[in-house]
Design a protein around this motif. Structure first.
Motif, PDB file in Angstrom:
ATOM      1  N   ASN A   1       0.830  -1.212   0.000  1.00  0.00           N
ATOM      2  CA  ASN A   1       0.000   0.000   0.000  1.00  0.00           C
ATOM      3  C   ASN A   1       0.859   1.254   0.000  1.00  0.00           C
ATOM      4  N   HIS A   2       1.861   1.287   0.889  1.00  0.00           N
ATOM      5  CA  HIS A   2       2.801   2.413   0.877  1.00  0.00           C
ATOM      6  C   HIS A   2       4.089   2.066   1.607  1.00  0.00           C
ATOM      7  N   VAL A   3       5.095   2.873   1.314  1.00  0.00           N
ATOM      8  CA  VAL A   3       6.357   2.886   2.062  1.00  0.00           C
ATOM      9  C   VAL A   3       6.362   4.212   2.807  1.00  0.00           C
ATOM     10  N   ALA A   4       6.582   4.180   4.125  1.00  0.00           N
ATOM     11  CA  ALA A   4       6.583   5.418   4.905  1.00  0.00           C
ATOM     12  C   ALA A   4       8.013   5.848   5.191  1.00  0.00           C
ATOM     13  N   ILE A   5       8.279   7.126   4.976  1.00  0.00           N
ATOM     14  CA  ILE A   5       9.599   7.707   5.221  1.00  0.00           C
ATOM     15  C   ILE A   5       9.432   8.817   6.249  1.00  0.00           C
TER      16      ILE A   5
ATOM     17  N   ILE B   1       4.218   6.689  -1.499  1.00  0.00           N
ATOM     18  CA  ILE B   1       5.203   6.958  -0.457  1.00  0.00           C
ATOM     19  C   ILE B   1       4.517   7.891   0.535  1.00  0.00           C
ATOM     20  N   GLU B   2       4.597   7.541   1.816  1.00  0.00           N
ATOM     21  CA  GLU B   2       3.989   8.353   2.869  1.00  0.00           C
ATOM     22  C   GLU B   2       5.117   9.084   3.589  1.00  0.00           C
ATOM     23  N   LEU B   3       5.172  10.391   3.418  1.00  0.00           N
ATOM     24  CA  LEU B   3       6.161  11.181   4.154  1.00  0.00           C
ATOM     25  C   LEU B   3       5.556  11.542   5.505  1.00  0.00           C
TER      26      LEU B   3
ATOM     27  N   VAL C   1       6.218  -3.283  10.225  1.00  0.00           N
ATOM     28  CA  VAL C   1       5.225  -3.615   9.201  1.00  0.00           C
ATOM     29  C   VAL C   1       3.851  -3.141   9.654  1.00  0.00           C
ATOM     30  N   GLU C   2       3.176  -2.431   8.767  1.00  0.00           N
ATOM     31  CA  GLU C   2       1.791  -2.001   8.992  1.00  0.00           C
ATOM     32  C   GLU C   2       0.906  -2.866   8.103  1.00  0.00           C
ATOM     33  N   LEU C   3      -0.188  -3.332   8.656  1.00  0.00           N
ATOM     34  CA  LEU C   3      -1.205  -4.006   7.841  1.00  0.00           C
ATOM     35  C   LEU C   3      -2.400  -3.086   7.740  1.00  0.00           C
TER      36      LEU C   3
ATOM     37  N   HIS D   1      10.628   4.194   7.484  1.00  0.00           N
ATOM     38  CA  HIS D   1      10.069   3.940   8.814  1.00  0.00           C
ATOM     39  C   HIS D   1       9.230   2.671   8.865  1.00  0.00           C
ATOM     40  N   HIS D   2       8.399   2.439   7.867  1.00  0.00           N
ATOM     41  CA  HIS D   2       7.636   1.193   7.820  1.00  0.00           C
ATOM     42  C   HIS D   2       7.141   0.912   6.403  1.00  0.00           C
ATOM     43  N   LEU D   3       6.751  -0.349   6.210  1.00  0.00           N
ATOM     44  CA  LEU D   3       6.106  -0.778   4.972  1.00  0.00           C
ATOM     45  C   LEU D   3       4.672  -1.140   5.314  1.00  0.00           C
TER      46      LEU D   3
HETATM   47 CO    CO Z   1       1.665   3.939   7.132  1.00  0.00          CO
END
Ligand code: CO
Length: 134
Positions: free
Chosen positions: A6-10, A53-55, A129-131, A78-80
């Motif tokens: 869904n996203h990669v968070a940075i 990408i989630e900033l 990991v985020e679900l 930070h998380h996937l």
């Molecule tokens: Co997230």
């Protein structure tokens, strides 16, 4: 069991500067910053053809990403976030496999009004990991 990324968070300390890197240097489409006081972050989404990408920038006193940014002063992944069809079924399977769910173990309403939960990085190759239930 897991579906799409869904996203990669940075995590970043300056979300305006980070958004400019993505919109300017990298030429991506970015959303306006949205403060999420319930989650202790301000978010910008970078919309890519196949994912987002989630900033994340810390917001308020007890931001969940503050300690991460103290260790990673120039920011970092930070998380996937992986999509699941049924978050309770996924959680129960993961707990049965020995994985640790962060917090009280129950899904919460995330920033996009979808149910989410986080899994302990030590159980997933050092990555938080985020679900998200889609
Ligand atoms: Co997230």
């Amino acid at each position: 069991m897991i579906g799409r990324l869904n996203h990669v968070a940075i995590a970043v300390s300056d979300i305006a500067a980070a958004a400019k890197i993505y919109s300017g240097t990298l030429g991506a489409k970015v959303t306006a910053p949205v403060p999420q006081p319930d989650h202790g972050v301000t978010t910008v989404f970078v919309e890519l053809p196949n994912t987002k990408i989630e900033l994340l920038e810390p917001l308020g006193e007890n931001s969940p990403i503050a300690a991460f940014l103290e260790r990673n002063t120039s920011g970092g992944v930070h998380h996937l976030c992986y999509e699941v069809e049924d978050i309770l079924v996924a959680r129960d399977k993961l707990v049965a496999e020995g994985a640790r769910v962060l917090g009280d173990g129950n899904p919460k309403m995330g920033a996009h009004n979808k149910l989410i939960l986080f899994l302990h990085p030590k159980d997933f190759c050092g990555t938080l990991v985020e679900l998200e239930q889609v």
